[in-house]
Design a protein around this motif. Structure first.
Motif, PDB file in Angstrom:
ATOM      1  N   ARG A 205       0.841  -1.210   0.000  1.00 53.01           N
ATOM      2  CA  ARG A 205       0.000   0.000   0.000  1.00 53.01           C
ATOM      3  C   ARG A 205       0.870   1.251   0.000  1.00 53.01           C
ATOM      4  O   ARG A 205       0.557   2.232  -0.685  1.00 53.01           O
ATOM      5  N   TYR A 206       1.941   1.208   0.741  1.00 51.76           N
ATOM      6  CA  TYR A 206       2.839   2.369   0.793  1.00 51.76           C
ATOM      7  C   TYR A 206       3.554   2.557  -0.544  1.00 51.76           C
ATOM      8  O   TYR A 206       3.705   3.690  -1.024  1.00 51.76           O
ATOM      9  N   VAL A 207       3.982   1.443  -1.158  1.00 47.91           N
ATOM     10  CA  VAL A 207       4.698   1.531  -2.432  1.00 47.91           C
ATOM     11  C   VAL A 207       3.815   2.138  -3.515  1.00 47.91           C
ATOM     12  O   VAL A 207       4.260   2.990  -4.298  1.00 47.91           O
ATOM     13  N   PHE A 208       2.531   1.740  -3.554  1.00 48.81           N
ATOM     14  CA  PHE A 208       1.648   2.173  -4.643  1.00 48.81           C
ATOM     15  C   PHE A 208       0.908   3.474  -4.350  1.00 48.81           C
ATOM     16  O   PHE A 208       0.517   4.181  -5.276  1.00 48.81           O
ATOM     17  N   SER A 209       0.699   3.790  -3.063  1.00 51.11           N
ATOM     18  CA  SER A 209      -0.078   4.998  -2.754  1.00 51.11           C
ATOM     19  C   SER A 209       0.646   5.982  -1.850  1.00 51.11           C
ATOM     20  O   SER A 209       0.157   7.089  -1.618  1.00 51.11           O
ATOM     21  N   LYS A 210       1.809   5.564  -1.324  1.00 48.27           N
ATOM     22  CA  LYS A 210       2.585   6.408  -0.409  1.00 48.27           C
ATOM     23  C   LYS A 210       1.790   6.767   0.846  1.00 48.27           C
ATOM     24  O   LYS A 210       2.005   7.810   1.458  1.00 48.27           O
ATOM     25  N   LYS A 211       0.865   5.887   1.230  1.00 48.83           N
ATOM     26  CA  LYS A 211       0.068   6.122   2.433  1.00 48.83           C
ATOM     27  C   LYS A 211       0.435   5.114   3.508  1.00 48.83           C
ATOM     28  O   LYS A 211       0.525   3.918   3.247  1.00 48.83           O
ATOM     29  N   VAL A 212       0.638   5.621   4.718  1.00 48.86           N
ATOM     30  CA  VAL A 212       0.910   4.753   5.856  1.00 48.86           C
ATOM     31  C   VAL A 212      -0.409   4.489   6.568  1.00 48.86           C
ATOM     32  O   VAL A 212      -1.114   5.419   6.949  1.00 48.86           O
ATOM     33  N   ILE A 213      -0.785   3.212   6.708  1.00 43.17           N
ATOM     34  CA  ILE A 213      -2.050   2.852   7.340  1.00 43.17           C
ATOM     35  C   ILE A 213      -1.823   2.601   8.819  1.00 43.17           C
ATOM     36  O   ILE A 213      -1.127   1.670   9.209  1.00 43.17           O
ATOM     37  N   SER A 214      -2.396   3.430   9.650  1.00 39.86           N
ATOM     38  CA  SER A 214      -2.258   3.237  11.091  1.00 39.86           C
ATOM     39  C   SER A 214      -3.490   3.827  11.784  1.00 39.86           C
ATOM     40  O   SER A 214      -3.763   5.027  11.640  1.00 39.86           O
ATOM     41  N   PRO A 215      -4.228   3.013  12.505  1.00 42.77           N
ATOM     42  CA  PRO A 215      -4.089   1.559  12.652  1.00 42.77           C
ATOM     43  C   PRO A 215      -4.675   0.808  11.464  1.00 42.77           C
ATOM     44  O   PRO A 215      -5.411   1.391  10.668  1.00 42.77           O
ATOM     45  N   LEU A 216      -4.355  -0.472  11.384  1.00 45.25           N
ATOM     46  CA  LEU A 216      -4.765  -1.295  10.251  1.00 45.25           C
ATOM     47  C   LEU A 216      -5.846  -2.279  10.688  1.00 45.25           C
ATOM     48  O   LEU A 216      -5.690  -2.964  11.700  1.00 45.25           O
ATOM     49  N   PRO A 217      -6.975  -2.363   9.958  1.00 45.54           N
ATOM     50  CA  PRO A 217      -7.965  -3.417  10.260  1.00 45.54           C
ATOM     51  C   PRO A 217      -7.292  -4.782  10.116  1.00 45.54           C
ATOM     52  O   PRO A 217      -6.822  -5.135   9.033  1.00 45.54           O
ATOM     53  N   PHE A 218      -7.271  -5.542  11.195  1.00 43.10           N
ATOM     54  CA  PHE A 218      -6.464  -6.757  11.223  1.00 43.10           C
ATOM     55  C   PHE A 218      -7.273  -8.029  10.963  1.00 43.10           C
ATOM     56  O   PHE A 218      -6.713  -9.077  10.668  1.00 43.10           O
ATOM     57  N   PHE A 219      -8.601  -7.936  11.055  1.00 40.98           N
ATOM     58  CA  PHE A 219      -9.420  -9.143  10.945  1.00 40.98           C
ATOM     59  C   PHE A 219      -9.321  -9.831   9.585  1.00 40.98           C
ATOM     60  O   PHE A 219      -9.357 -11.074   9.525  1.00 40.98           O
ATOM     61  N   PRO A 220      -9.196  -9.110   8.463  1.00 42.76           N
ATOM     62  CA  PRO A 220      -9.008  -9.828   7.196  1.00 42.76           C
ATOM     63  C   PRO A 220      -7.783 -10.739   7.213  1.00 42.76           C
ATOM     64  O   PRO A 220      -7.811 -11.851   6.660  1.00 42.76           O
ATOM     65  N   PHE A 221      -6.731 -10.302   7.884  1.00 44.65           N
ATOM     66  CA  PHE A 221      -5.502 -11.086   7.926  1.00 44.65           C
ATOM     67  C   PHE A 221      -5.600 -12.229   8.945  1.00 44.65           C
ATOM     68  O   PHE A 221      -4.985 -13.278   8.757  1.00 44.65           O
ATOM     69  N   ILE A 222      -6.379 -12.011  10.012  1.00 43.01           N
ATOM     70  CA  ILE A 222      -6.594 -13.086  10.980  1.00 43.01           C
ATOM     71  C   ILE A 222      -7.302 -14.259  10.311  1.00 43.01           C
ATOM     72  O   ILE A 222      -6.884 -15.418  10.436  1.00 43.01           O
ATOM     73  N   PHE A 223      -8.383 -13.969   9.583  1.00 37.54           N
ATOM     74  CA  PHE A 223      -9.118 -15.060   8.946  1.00 37.54           C
ATOM     75  C   PHE A 223      -8.349 -15.638   7.760  1.00 37.54           C
ATOM     76  O   PHE A 223      -8.488 -16.830   7.454  1.00 37.54           O
ATOM     77  N   PHE A 224      -7.534 -14.822   7.097  1.00 45.65           N
ATOM     78  CA  PHE A 224      -6.682 -15.347   6.032  1.00 45.65           C
ATOM     79  C   PHE A 224      -5.720 -16.377   6.601  1.00 45.65           C
ATOM     80  O   PHE A 224      -5.549 -17.471   6.048  1.00 45.65           O
TER      81      PHE A 224
END
Length: 232
Positions: A205-224
């Motif tokens: 996300r940072y490479v393509f949009s130069k945006k730092v996400i903080s905080p990050l919704p973590f549930f998609p990665f938990i279920f992944f």
């Protein structure tokens, strides 16, 4: 055939869960409310609400005001369809209605987290019930899994005390609940997949949009991570 049905049903569940989760976290639940265009507020009819197909046929525009629709909707519907297919694959030993219920709970938790990083306690309780069902219907040792859940909760709780705000309370509860269903040898891999996939997303996300996400919704990665280890 079952996977085609799963994909179609998953797309419908995802479309519903995404909108319902938004209303839920914003305390705007109205079961009688009809879907409408985000731009002109025209009430949508059945032909406008077919997941994926309706947007393609309308060239990703509202049929009434011709305003472009957000591509995020079709991404949600397609990803939810894939998610349901994956659920059917990893939970093939369980009744199909249970697979649907588990998938709906997971999607609602993911979308509540995406919308507002809030997970209603009702969803946590529902996830606990279905996790108990998986545990008691599986070949896992019940007491070993309870010990893993207790260890997981204690470790994450102490970590959050030492580094306040480093992990959300809902994340701690969900890690604890899902640990009931994950074989002990695979649990470290589960944590690794969750954290590394989230880190990869942040980097991309940072490479393509130069945006730092903080905080990050973590549930998609938990279920992944959860689905990855159950697929092994």
């Amino acid at each position: 055939m079952i996977y085609i049905v799963s994909f179609i049903l998953g797309s419908c569940l995802g479309s519903f869960a995404y909108c319902f989760a938004h209303d839920w976290v914003n305390q705007q639940i109205n079961l009688s409310r009809r879907s409408s265009c985000d731009h002109c507020s025209t009430t949508l009819i059945a032909i406008d609400l077919i997941p994926i197909i309706s947007q393609i046929l309308a060239s990703f525009r509202c049929r009434y005001c011709n305003y472009p629709t957000s591509p995020f909707y079709i991404i949600v519907e397609f990803a939810s369809g894939i998610f349901m297919v994956w659920s059917t694959f990893i939970l093939f030993e369980y009744p199909f209605y249970f697979v649907v219920v588990f998938t709906l709970i997971a999607l609602l938790m993911i979308f509540c987290d995406v919308h507002a990083m809030i997970i209603p306690d009702l969803l946590q309780g529902s996830l606990l019930l279905v996790s108990f069902y998986i545990l008691f219907m599986s070949h896992l040792n019940i007491w070993d899994q309870f010990l893993l859940a207790f260890t997981t909760f204690t470790a994450l709780f102490l970590f959050n005390i030492l580094r306040p705000g480093s992990i959300g309370g809902a994340d701690i509860k969900t890690f604890t609940i899902l640990s009931l269903c994950i074989p002990i040898p695979l649990f470290p891999l589960f944590l690794l997949i969750c954290s590394s996939s989230a880190l990869l997303f942040i980097i991309l996300r940072y490479v393509f949009s130069k945006k730092v996400i903080s905080p990050l919704p973590f549930f998609p990665f938990i279920f992944f991570g959860f689905y990855c280890v159950l697929s092994m």
